[in-house]
Design a protein around this motif. Structure first.
Motif, PDB file in Angstrom:
ATOM      1  N   GLN A 167      -8.063   0.942  -1.060  1.00  0.00           N
ATOM      2  CA  GLN A 167      -7.298   0.360   0.035  1.00  0.00           C
ATOM      3  C   GLN A 167      -5.795   0.533  -0.165  1.00  0.00           C
ATOM      4  O   GLN A 167      -5.045   0.570   0.812  1.00  0.00           O
ATOM      5  CB  GLN A 167      -7.633  -1.126   0.158  1.00  0.00           C
ATOM      6  CG  GLN A 167      -9.107  -1.420   0.388  1.00  0.00           C
ATOM      7  CD  GLN A 167      -9.393  -2.904   0.358  1.00  0.00           C
ATOM      8  OE1 GLN A 167      -8.481  -3.717   0.345  1.00  0.00           O
ATOM      9  NE2 GLN A 167     -10.676  -3.260   0.330  1.00  0.00           N
TER      10      GLN A 167
ATOM     11  N   ARG B 133       0.837  -1.199   0.000  1.00  0.00           N
ATOM     12  CA  ARG B 133       0.000   0.000   0.000  1.00  0.00           C
ATOM     13  C   ARG B 133       0.874   1.252   0.000  1.00  0.00           C
ATOM     14  O   ARG B 133       1.990   1.245   0.523  1.00  0.00           O
ATOM     15  CB  ARG B 133      -0.925  -0.009   1.224  1.00  0.00           C
ATOM     16  CG  ARG B 133      -1.938  -1.148   1.225  1.00  0.00           C
ATOM     17  CD  ARG B 133      -2.724  -1.198   2.530  1.00  0.00           C
ATOM     18  NE  ARG B 133      -1.891  -1.632   3.647  1.00  0.00           N
ATOM     19  CZ  ARG B 133      -2.247  -1.578   4.922  1.00  0.00           C
ATOM     20  NH1 ARG B 133      -3.440  -1.085   5.249  1.00  0.00           N
ATOM     21  NH2 ARG B 133      -1.442  -1.998   5.868  1.00  0.00           N
TER      22      ARG B 133
ATOM     23  N   LYS C 288     -11.335  -1.636  -4.706  1.00  0.00           N
ATOM     24  CA  LYS C 288     -10.230  -2.043  -3.850  1.00  0.00           C
ATOM     25  C   LYS C 288      -8.989  -1.182  -4.030  1.00  0.00           C
ATOM     26  O   LYS C 288      -8.060  -1.256  -3.225  1.00  0.00           O
ATOM     27  CB  LYS C 288      -9.882  -3.501  -4.140  1.00  0.00           C
ATOM     28  CG  LYS C 288     -10.989  -4.476  -3.750  1.00  0.00           C
ATOM     29  CD  LYS C 288     -10.570  -5.909  -3.990  1.00  0.00           C
ATOM     30  CE  LYS C 288     -11.685  -6.876  -3.567  1.00  0.00           C
ATOM     31  NZ  LYS C 288     -11.303  -8.290  -3.776  1.00  0.00           N
TER      32      LYS C 288
ATOM     33  N   ASP D 285      -4.163  -5.996   8.806  1.00  0.00           N
ATOM     34  CA  ASP D 285      -3.865  -6.010   7.380  1.00  0.00           C
ATOM     35  C   ASP D 285      -2.378  -6.301   7.194  1.00  0.00           C
ATOM     36  O   ASP D 285      -1.522  -5.513   7.605  1.00  0.00           O
ATOM     37  CB  ASP D 285      -4.214  -4.662   6.747  1.00  0.00           C
ATOM     38  CG  ASP D 285      -4.263  -4.731   5.217  1.00  0.00           C
ATOM     39  OD1 ASP D 285      -3.586  -5.616   4.655  1.00  0.00           O
ATOM     40  OD2 ASP D 285      -4.978  -3.923   4.602  1.00  0.00           O
TER      41      ASP D 285
END
Length: 728
Positions: free
Chosen positions: A429, A267, A426, A440
């Motif tokens: 995210q 991420r 998504k 996560d």
């Protein structure tokens, strides 16, 4: 073979072999029957040695001719496994080749002359074999086996087909003596531009460079930072990066960011780290059009996002796309939240007055520009108009709230579609990570962290699925990288850490494949000023027109090109792109020969001479370009012209990748690579098979179950799959 003649002719029969045969026969007679030459046995042995020595010299000259003629038609294979790629602390290996000089232009011009066609073009037997293969493709047995024999790719087959690389082998075959071509690492900070049309080897050349960057260490044993932007998603490139990272012992520092498969992606918050708060607005508003009437809306969007970002920072919240979108849609909530934060510190009793003002509001006394707003917001705005306090953030929010709501929605209309693209599904995210979610397993990274860890990062932007989102994310990452480069330039990479030094810098190798799809105004300062922070950009694209079309301005496109000191050009189809290289080269003088023949009759009827004849070979010189654009258009796959080190022209061919059985990837990355091949190999069917890869249930080896980001993500995904299968 005489080497001091003004005109060099290598396309000719190897007449030296006649001398070799004569020397061999004479040496045999000197040894076997010296009496036949009136020699004693001792003199015969000496004469045989002399004949053999001279024969070897002539044989060496004949080999030069034969080798040159062979290379003109077919180059020898050049294979190399990734394990054998040389890695130097001083130079970047490119391939084998030679420095292009005047003699190579002269040799190349000779290959186009009609008297040398039989040495350059395929032989009649070769052409006949290819025609038979076409006609007998569907022939019955046993004729169907004849094409298999003629196309058998073995060295002793004289009519085997040429490698499927196209182009003209003569462009490289004119110099049989190849050397390893490399670029000094000190030149890489000037950035490199690699141009070539599709499917000619740009990505394979990128693999060669990336392999060296991943494995290279400095004198202290430290690795370099490697960041790869891959808009379309090349499975072989991803595999190469992981395999090389594992070989170098860097799998713990290997990150994958892929918009197409968020389940196994790391991420990244493109606006979460900044040196100045205004950078947040610049990275978002920079994606909007600034041409014509759109410039005014872009400036307002910048101001509005900047107001929101300042308020979020004052409230102790990290900006991200989700928060900014939420407050763009509803600025009233942020106005009230920040006012509560401000008054709690400076005017605790202000809310009592605001509540009283709110109670007096009705439909008749609400200002026209505030119609549609909450009464608490209207009361707060009236209080601030009477109170004597000043806070720049609060005043900015107040000015946004005072706009008519309908008018306000119109002027931010250009901003909302962009935020919707970045916060849908998504993908949200990945671009707006929840830092407080400890369950996560996907890691969160930023560029300063990547630089400090000397990490390897693969950025897959899934441009075939959504080019707009890919371009927006890529531009945001470039803008973020420019900000980090400025911080490193001023303070070093260890700023804020114990024992930090302001001069600490490491090479940051940025490889941007298809960079024309990602670049914007943010890319120019990165290549213009990023070198001072150690950023070394290698950009790959097809044509100059791609850059100009992306930027929309010819002058800015020229500005981008002017910041690349090294130019590597593979086969291109656009003449203007080829001229970018050829117009920078000087003209050279080449020799040409002309045969002049004539006869003159004698007018004296009583003389002994009836006529005279004269035949001459005249040598002249002409000025020609060193290479023409047509030569670049005719380059075989995997070959290139490289202009580097201050204008030196090198002719290079890169090694073909040889299979290596030791290359192993984790199960999740194998599945990702296989789906990338299915989705991206045929761009005409990119809309098919765009779902997330379904990982197999096979357990991973023990050595891949370490607590690394990739291994942790794999374990979590496998557990989710097992839970879904167990559910009714």
């Amino acid at each position: 073979m005489a080497r001091n003649q003004p005109v060099e002719v290598l396309l000719r029969p190897a007449v030296e072999l006649y001398t070799v045969a004569a020397c061999a026969g004479a040496a045999f007679l000197c040894i076997a029957a010296p009496w036949s030459l009136a020699l004693s046995p001792a003199m015969g042995a000496g004469s045989a040695l002399a004949f053999s020595t001279f024969g070897v010299i002539r044989l060496r000259d004949a080999r030069v001719i034969l080798r040159y003629r062979r290379n003109i038609r077919r180059l020898p294979r050049y294979l190399m496994t990734s394990r054998d790629v040389p890695v130097s602390q001083q130079r970047l290996f490119i391939g084998k080749g030679f420095l292009w000089e005047q003699k190579h232009t002269h040799r190349l011009m000779q290959t186009y002359r009609p008297e040398f066609r039989r040495y350059v073009e395929p032989t009649p037997a070769y052409r006949l074999a290819r025609r038979l293969e076409e006609r007998l493709e569907f022939a019955p047995f046993p004729l169907s086996y004849l094409p298999r024999l003629t196309s058998w790719d073995v060295p002793f087959n004289p009519i085997r087909p040429l490698p499927p690389v196209g182009g003209l082998p003569r462009l490289h075959g004119i110099e049989p003596e190849e050397v390893d071509v490399s670029l000094p690492l000190s030149e890489r900070v000037g950035h490199s531009l690699i141009l070539g049309t599709t499917r000619v080897g740009k990505t394979r050349l990128a693999e060669l460079f990336i392999t060296q960057d991943i494995r290279r260490k400095n004198h202290l044993g430290e690795h370099e930072v490697v960041i790869v932007f891959d808009p379309k998603g090349d499975a072989d490139l991803l595999k190469r990066m992981y395999v090389e990272a594992k070989r170098a012992g860097r799998e713990d520092e290997f990150y994958i960011f892929h918009l197409g498969w968020p389940e196994i992606s790391a991420r990244y918050n493109a606006v979460g780290r900044f040196g100045r708060i205004s950078e947040v607005a610049t990275r978002i508003a920079g994606q909007l059009s600034g041409e014509g009437n759109s410039a005014a809306f872009r400036e307002f969007a910048w101001r509005f996002v900047n107001i929101i970002a300042r308020a979020l920072v004052e409230l102790g919240q990290r900006p991200d796309y989700m928060l900014i979108q939420r407050h763009v849609i509803n600025i009233d909530a942020l106005f009230l939240e920040y006012a509560q934060h401000y008054f709690a510190k400076h005017e605790p009793k202000a809310w009592e007055i605001i509540v009283q003002l709110e109670a007096k509001l009705n439909d008749k006394n609400i200002p026209r520009n505030m119609i549609g707003r909450e009464k608490r917001v209207i009361a707060l705005e009236q209080y601030l108009s009477q109170a004597r306090n000043y806070d720049p953030v609060l005043d900015g929010l107040r000015s946004a709230v005072r706009y008519d709501k309908t008018y306000f929605d119109k002027i931010v209309a250009s901003l909302l579609p962009l935020l919707e693209k970045l916060t849908s599904g998504k993908v949200a995210q990945l671009l707006a990570p929840n830092y407080s979610d400890l369950n996560d397993p996907r890691p969160i990274f930023d560029w300063m962290q990547i630089v400090r860890k000397r990490a390897v990062v693969y950025i897959g932007l899934d441009a075939l699925s959504d080019a707009e989102v890919a371009a927006a994310v890529g531009n945001s990452m470039f803008s973020d990288m420019v900000s980090v480069a400025g911080h490193i330039y001023k303070h070093g990479i260890d700023d804020g850490l114990p024992g930090a030094s302001a001069n600490t810098k490491v090479p940051i190798n940025v490889h941007a494949d298809e960079f024309n799809e990602l670049m914007g105004s943010e890319f120019i300062p990165m290549i213009n000023k990023g070198g001072g922070a150690g950023i070394q950009v290698s950009a790959y694209t097809q044509t100059l027109s791609d850059i100009e079309a992306r930027i929309g301005n010819r002058a800015k496109a020229g500005q981008v090109i002017g910041n690349f000191n090294n130019l590597i050009m593979l086969r291109v189809r656009e003449t203007a792109t080829a001229e970018l290289l050829t117009k920078q080269l000087p003209k050279v003088e080449v020799y040409t020969t002309t045969i002049v023949s004539g006869a003159t009759d004698s007018s004296d009827i009583r003389g002994s001479t009836d006529f005279t004849s004269n035949t001459q070979d005249r040598i002249s010189m002409s000025s020609v370009p060193m290479i023409e654009p047509s030569h670049i258009v005719a380059l075989p796959k995997g070959q290139a012209f490289a202009l580097m080190q201050g204008g030196q022209l090198w002719k290079v061919r890169m090694p073909l990748p040889a299979p290596d059985p030791d290359e192993v990837m984790p199960a999740d990355l194998q599945q990702l690579a296989s789906y990338m091949r299915q989705s991206y190999t045929e761009s005409a069917h990119w809309w098919e098979n765009l779902g997330s890869p379904v990982l197999q249930d096979d357990p991973l080896p023990d050595d891949l179950l370490d607590e690394t980001p990739t291994a942790t993500a794999t374990t979590t995904i496998n557990e989710e799959i097992q839970n879904n299968e167990a559910a009714p």
